[in-house]
Motif scaffolding. Structure first.
Motif, PDB file in Angstrom:
ATOM      1  N   GLY A  23      35.787  32.201  39.665  1.00 28.85           N
ATOM      2  CA  GLY A  23      35.199  33.481  39.298  1.00 28.85           C
ATOM      3  C   GLY A  23      33.934  33.832  40.034  1.00 28.85           C
ATOM      4  N   GLY A  24      33.678  33.182  41.173  1.00 27.04           N
ATOM      5  CA  GLY A  24      32.457  33.427  41.937  1.00 27.04           C
ATOM      6  C   GLY A  24      32.657  34.407  43.080  1.00 27.04           C
ATOM      7  N   GLN A  25      31.736  34.377  44.021  1.00 26.87           N
ATOM      8  CA  GLN A  25      31.745  35.334  45.128  1.00 26.87           C
ATOM      9  C   GLN A  25      32.936  35.166  46.064  1.00 26.87           C
ATOM     10  N   SER A  26      33.381  33.939  46.313  1.00 24.26           N
ATOM     11  CA  SER A  26      34.551  33.777  47.194  1.00 24.26           C
ATOM     12  C   SER A  26      35.798  34.335  46.517  1.00 24.26           C
ATOM     13  N   ALA A  27      35.902  34.197  45.210  1.00 24.20           N
ATOM     14  CA  ALA A  27      37.020  34.789  44.472  1.00 24.20           C
ATOM     15  C   ALA A  27      36.940  36.312  44.520  1.00 24.20           C
ATOM     16  N   TYR A  28      35.740  36.840  44.388  1.00 20.43           N
ATOM     17  CA  TYR A  28      35.558  38.296  44.442  1.00 20.43           C
ATOM     18  C   TYR A  28      35.925  38.844  45.821  1.00 20.43           C
ATOM     19  N   SER A  29      35.533  38.147  46.875  1.00 15.55           N
ATOM     20  CA  SER A  29      35.888  38.578  48.236  1.00 15.55           C
ATOM     21  C   SER A  29      37.401  38.598  48.423  1.00 15.55           C
ATOM     22  N   LYS A  30      38.079  37.569  47.932  1.00 14.21           N
ATOM     23  CA  LYS A  30      39.543  37.508  48.033  1.00 14.21           C
ATOM     24  C   LYS A  30      40.162  38.634  47.210  1.00 14.21           C
ATOM     25  N   LEU A  31      39.620  38.900  46.039  1.00 10.10           N
ATOM     26  CA  LEU A  31      40.109  39.979  45.179  1.00 10.10           C
ATOM     27  C   LEU A  31      40.052  41.319  45.902  1.00 10.10           C
ATOM     28  N   ILE A  43      42.419  37.003  37.462  1.00 10.06           N
ATOM     29  CA  ILE A  43      41.412  35.970  37.699  1.00 10.06           C
ATOM     30  C   ILE A  43      41.413  35.010  36.517  1.00 10.06           C
ATOM     31  N   LEU A  44      41.336  33.732  36.825  1.00 11.50           N
ATOM     32  CA  LEU A  44      41.213  32.694  35.808  1.00 11.50           C
ATOM     33  C   LEU A  44      40.031  31.821  36.170  1.00 11.50           C
ATOM     34  N   ALA A  45      39.027  31.772  35.299  1.00 14.15           N
ATOM     35  CA  ALA A  45      37.847  30.952  35.558  1.00 14.15           C
ATOM     36  C   ALA A  45      37.072  30.742  34.264  1.00 14.15           C
ATOM     37  N   ILE A  46      36.330  29.687  34.226  1.00 14.44           N
ATOM     38  CA  ILE A  46      35.460  29.445  33.073  1.00 14.44           C
ATOM     39  C   ILE A  46      34.323  30.460  33.081  1.00 14.44           C
ATOM     40  N   ASP A  47      33.752  30.697  34.249  1.00 16.66           N
ATOM     41  CA  ASP A  47      32.686  31.684  34.414  1.00 16.66           C
ATOM     42  C   ASP A  47      33.129  32.729  35.430  1.00 16.66           C
ATOM     43  N   VAL A  48      33.003  33.995  35.074  1.00 16.70           N
ATOM     44  CA  VAL A  48      33.418  35.090  35.943  1.00 16.70           C
ATOM     45  C   VAL A  48      32.185  35.923  36.281  1.00 16.70           C
ATOM     46  N   CYS A  49      31.972  36.167  37.573  1.00 14.51           N
ATOM     47  CA  CYS A  49      30.803  36.935  38.008  1.00 14.51           C
ATOM     48  C   CYS A  49      30.921  38.400  37.589  1.00 14.51           C
ATOM     49  N   ASP A  50      29.802  39.070  37.547  1.00 11.34           N
ATOM     50  CA  ASP A  50      29.761  40.466  37.108  1.00 11.34           C
ATOM     51  C   ASP A  50      30.600  41.380  37.991  1.00 11.34           C
ATOM     52  N   LYS A  53      34.058  41.125  36.765  1.00 13.28           N
ATOM     53  CA  LYS A  53      34.144  41.758  35.439  1.00 13.28           C
ATOM     54  C   LYS A  53      34.159  43.280  35.555  1.00 13.28           C
ATOM     55  N   ASN A  54      33.444  43.812  36.521  1.00 12.22           N
ATOM     56  CA  ASN A  54      33.347  45.259  36.707  1.00 12.22           C
ATOM     57  C   ASN A  54      34.417  45.832  37.636  1.00 12.22           C
ATOM     58  N   SER A  55      35.309  44.984  38.133  1.00 12.43           N
ATOM     59  CA  SER A  55      36.307  45.419  39.122  1.00 12.43           C
ATOM     60  C   SER A  55      37.525  46.099  38.499  1.00 12.43           C
ATOM     61  N   GLY A  56      37.708  45.937  37.216  1.00 14.23           N
ATOM     62  CA  GLY A  56      38.863  46.537  36.557  1.00 14.23           C
ATOM     63  C   GLY A  56      40.099  45.651  36.514  1.00 14.23           C
ATOM     64  N   VAL A  57      40.032  44.462  37.094  1.00 11.26           N
ATOM     65  CA  VAL A  57      41.193  43.564  37.046  1.00 11.26           C
ATOM     66  C   VAL A  57      41.156  42.731  35.772  1.00 11.26           C
TER      67      VAL A  57
END
Length: 150
Positions: A23-31, A43-50, A53-57
């Motif tokens: 749920g970090g920045q590398s996941a966000y870039s791939k998203l 996305i599946l993660a223990i912690d998800v970056c903002d 969370k704000n991407s709508g997925v």
């Protein structure tokens, strides 16, 4: 990584389920990349970056478990956790889900090329997973050349 020999292909991922673990920045870039191709990304993660969370997925804040793999075409692991990545790779291979372990091409069944898209034309540059930055550099040279001729 001498035993890897990736076939550059174009695959229709529109409306296909793709899971990103992490749920970090590398996941966000791939998203962001996958969203350009109309995939159904989750996305599946223990912690998800903002940003995620704000991407709508759809995102699930939970630890990874093999049961999450059902019905996915492919999985990108952006966990940055070696032990977890090993488990994900094993599970995906058993469940016939294509797997990509971020920054570990020797553990991947597929790698994503550097892509330039203009209208219906796509140019993909791949280095067999061995030199991502060179692929990006060459993709950018092609992009610059094509833009001059528009």
């Amino acid at each position: 990584m001498a035993d890897k020999n990736f076939l550059p292909i174009a695959i229709d991922i529109a409306n296909q389920k793709i899971l990103i673990v992490g749920g970090g920045q590398s996941a966000y870039s791939k998203l962001k990349i996958l969203q350009r191709h109309n995939a159904e990304v989750e996305i599946l993660a223990i912690d998800v970056c903002d940003e995620i969370k704000n991407s709508g997925v759809k995102y699930i804040e939970a630890p990874y478990h093999k049961n999450y793999l059902k019905d996915y075409l492919m999985l990108y692991s952006c966990s940055n956790n070696e032990e977890l990545d090993r488990q994900i790779e094993k599970d995906c291979r058993e469940e016939k889900v294509l797997v990509n372990i971020h920054d570990k091409p020797d553990r991947c069944q597929f790698v994503s090329p550097a892509i330039y898209r203009h209208g219906k034309i796509s140019v993909a540059v791949s280095s067999n997973g061995e030199n991502v930055y060179e692929s990006i550099r060459i993709r950018n040279l092609i992009k610059d050349k094509l833009q001059l001729e528009d």
